[in-house]
Design an enzyme around this catalytic site. Structure first.
Site, PDB file in Angstrom:
ATOM      1  N   HIS A  53       0.808  -1.218   0.000  1.00 41.74           N
ATOM      2  CA  HIS A  53       0.000   0.000   0.000  1.00 41.74           C
ATOM      3  C   HIS A  53       0.844   1.272   0.000  1.00 41.74           C
ATOM      4  O   HIS A  53       1.946   1.291   0.546  1.00 41.74           O
ATOM      5  CB  HIS A  53      -0.900   0.032   1.235  1.00 41.74           C
ATOM      6  CG  HIS A  53      -1.868  -1.105   1.307  1.00 41.74           C
ATOM      7  ND1 HIS A  53      -2.589  -1.400   2.434  1.00 41.74           N
ATOM      8  CD2 HIS A  53      -2.257  -2.029   0.388  1.00 41.74           C
ATOM      9  CE1 HIS A  53      -3.366  -2.451   2.207  1.00 41.74           C
ATOM     10  NE2 HIS A  53      -3.167  -2.853   0.974  1.00 41.74           N
ATOM     11  N   TYR A 123       1.031   2.063  13.435  1.00 45.00           N
ATOM     12  CA  TYR A 123       1.527   3.043  12.467  1.00 45.00           C
ATOM     13  C   TYR A 123       1.501   4.447  13.054  1.00 45.00           C
ATOM     14  O   TYR A 123       0.509   4.842  13.673  1.00 45.00           O
ATOM     15  CB  TYR A 123       0.640   3.095  11.225  1.00 45.00           C
ATOM     16  CG  TYR A 123       0.428   1.802  10.491  1.00 45.00           C
ATOM     17  CD1 TYR A 123      -0.483   0.857  10.953  1.00 45.00           C
ATOM     18  CD2 TYR A 123       1.119   1.534   9.323  1.00 45.00           C
ATOM     19  CE1 TYR A 123      -0.686  -0.317  10.270  1.00 45.00           C
ATOM     20  CE2 TYR A 123       0.914   0.350   8.623  1.00 45.00           C
ATOM     21  CZ  TYR A 123       0.012  -0.571   9.106  1.00 45.00           C
ATOM     22  OH  TYR A 123      -0.205  -1.736   8.428  1.00 45.00           O
TER      23      TYR A 123
HETATM   24  C1  LIG Z   1      -5.615   2.668   6.320  1.00 44.84           C
HETATM   25  C2  LIG Z   1      -7.024   3.152   6.677  1.00 44.84           C
HETATM   26  C3  LIG Z   1      -8.130   2.371   6.432  1.00 44.84           C
HETATM   27  N1  LIG Z   1      -9.362   2.834   6.727  1.00 44.84           N
HETATM   28  C4  LIG Z   1     -10.530   1.963   6.504  1.00 44.84           C
HETATM   29  C5  LIG Z   1     -10.721   1.472   5.088  1.00 44.84           C
HETATM   30  C6  LIG Z   1     -11.322   0.102   5.294  1.00 44.84           C
HETATM   31  O1  LIG Z   1     -12.713   0.185   5.457  1.00 44.84           O
HETATM   32  C7  LIG Z   1     -10.736  -0.381   6.613  1.00 44.84           C
HETATM   33  C8  LIG Z   1      -9.566  -1.350   6.427  1.00 44.84           C
HETATM   34  O2  LIG Z   1      -8.642  -0.749   5.533  1.00 44.84           O
HETATM   35  P1  LIG Z   1      -7.589  -1.618   4.744  1.00 44.84           P
HETATM   36  O3  LIG Z   1      -8.212  -2.868   4.260  1.00 44.84           O
HETATM   37  O4  LIG Z   1      -6.936  -0.724   3.718  1.00 44.84           O
HETATM   38  O5  LIG Z   1      -6.570  -1.984   5.921  1.00 44.84           O
HETATM   39  P2  LIG Z   1      -5.088  -2.537   5.745  1.00 44.84           P
HETATM   40  O6  LIG Z   1      -5.066  -3.480   4.608  1.00 44.84           O
HETATM   41  O7  LIG Z   1      -4.612  -2.994   7.045  1.00 44.84           O
HETATM   42  O8  LIG Z   1      -4.321  -1.214   5.317  1.00 44.84           O
HETATM   43  C9  LIG Z   1      -3.037  -0.954   5.812  1.00 44.84           C
HETATM   44  O9  LIG Z   1      -2.125  -1.811   5.147  1.00 44.84           O
HETATM   45  C10 LIG Z   1      -0.759  -1.593   5.432  1.00 44.84           C
HETATM   46  C11 LIG Z   1       0.061  -2.528   4.566  1.00 44.84           C
HETATM   47  C12 LIG Z   1      -0.348  -0.172   5.406  1.00 44.84           C
HETATM   48  O10 LIG Z   1       0.767   0.184   5.011  1.00 44.84           O
HETATM   49  C13 LIG Z   1      -1.308   0.786   6.003  1.00 44.84           C
HETATM   50  O11 LIG Z   1      -0.936   2.114   5.742  1.00 44.84           O
HETATM   51  C14 LIG Z   1      -2.701   0.521   5.529  1.00 44.84           C
HETATM   52  O12 LIG Z   1      -2.791   0.782   4.135  1.00 44.84           O
HETATM   53  O13 LIG Z   1     -10.311   0.797   7.306  1.00 44.84           O
HETATM   54  C15 LIG Z   1      -9.563   4.077   7.283  1.00 44.84           C
HETATM   55  O14 LIG Z   1     -10.703   4.505   7.542  1.00 44.84           O
HETATM   56  N2  LIG Z   1      -8.471   4.865   7.564  1.00 44.84           N
HETATM   57  C16 LIG Z   1      -7.217   4.441   7.273  1.00 44.84           C
HETATM   58  O15 LIG Z   1      -6.208   5.175   7.553  1.00 44.84           O
END
Ligand SMILES: Cc1cn([C@H]2C[C@H](O)[C@@H](COP(=O)(O)OP(=O)(O)O[C@H]3O[C@@H](C)C(=O)[C@@H](O)[C@H]3O)O2)c(=O)[nH]c1=O
Length: 170
Positions: A53, A123
Site C-alpha cells: 500500500h 503506524y
Molecule cells: C488505512 C485506513 C483504512 N481505513 C478503513 C478502510 C477500510 O474500510 C478499513 C480497512 O482498511 P484496509 O483494508 O486498507 O486496511 P489494511 O489493509 O490494514 O491497510 C493498511 O495496510 C498496510 C500494509 C499499510 O501500510 C497501512 O498504511 C494501511 O494501508 O479501514 C480508514 O478509515 N483509515 C485508514 O487510515
C-alpha cells in the site's frame, strides 16, 4: 529521505516493558524529519498478508511502523522512478521482542506478513488518510518470497495490479 530501521528505547523491569515509540529530537538526530498527523493499528491472524500500500501524491506520506504484540515480516518496495534502487525490496522482522521500528518514506509501498496469531501492527503517519489516494500493487508481483502457502488476504489486496503494470507517480 531514506528508509531506516530504528531501535526503540525499551526499559524492562519486574512489571514488564516501557517502550518509547516517538521522540522528535531522537528522530531529527537520525536525519528523520517526521511530523505526526495520524496513527492507527491493525490486528492480524497468523499468515495474514496486507499490502502493498501507498498514498498517491499529493497525499503521499511517511510512515513509522512497529509491532508491539506478536511479530510481523515487514516489507517495502522502492517506487521512486528516479531511484537507482527502483523496484528493490527490503524486509525486516518487527516484533514485540526486538522493539524495532521501520521508517518508511513516501515513495515506497508497504506490506507485511503476520508471523504470529494476533500480531499488532502500529503506524505513525505524517499525513491523513485519503480514501481516493489509497492505492496498492499486488504483494506477489514484487519479486519477494513471502514463504507463505495460504496467505489470508483482503479482496482489495487480491485485486491490485501487478508491479510490472504500475506507472510510478513518485
Ligand atoms: C488505512 C485506513 C483504512 N481505513 C478503513 C478502510 C477500510 O474500510 C478499513 C480497512 O482498511 P484496509 O483494508 O486498507 O486496511 P489494511 O489493509 O490494514 O491497510 C493498511 O495496510 C498496510 C500494509 C499499510 O501500510 C497501512 O498504511 C494501511 O494501508 O479501514 C480508514 O478509515 N483509515 C485508514 O487510515
Amino acid at each position: 529521505m531514506q528508509h531506516k530501521l530504528l531501535d526503540m528505547p525499551c526499559f524492562s523491569d519486574n512489571r514488564g516493558r516501557f517502550v518509547k515509540t516517538f521522540n522528535d529530537t531522537a528522530f531529527q538526530d537520525q536525519g528523520i524529519n517526521f511530523r505526526l498527523k495520524e496513527s492507527y493499528f491493525s490486528v492480524s491472524a497468523k499468515d495474514v498478508i496486507r499490502g502493498m500500500h501507498f498514498h498517491l501524491p499529493p497525499h503521499d506520506h511517511d510512515k513509522v511502523v512497529f509491532c508491539p504484540y506478536g511479530a510481523i515480516l515487514d516489507v517495502i518496495v522502492d517506487l521512486r522512478s528516479a531511484s537507482p534502487e527502483y523496484g528493490k525490496t527490503y524486509s525486516q522482522v518487527l516484533s514485540a521482542e526486538n522493539n524495532r521500528a521501520f521508517f518508511i518514506p513516501r515513495g515506497f509501498a508497504h506490506g507485511f506478513k503476520s508471523l504470529e496469531e494476533g500480531s499488532v501492527t502500529y503506524y505513525l503517519v505524517s499525513g491523513e488518510y485519503v480514501a481516493s489516494a489509497d492505492e496498492g500493487i499486488a504483494f506477489d508481483s514484487i519479486g519477494f518470497d513471502w514463504a507463505c502457502e495460504n496467505p489470508v488476504l483482503s479482496d482489495r489486496d487480491r485485486n491490485f495490479l501487478p508491479f510490472a503494470a504500475f506507472r510510478s507517480p513518485f
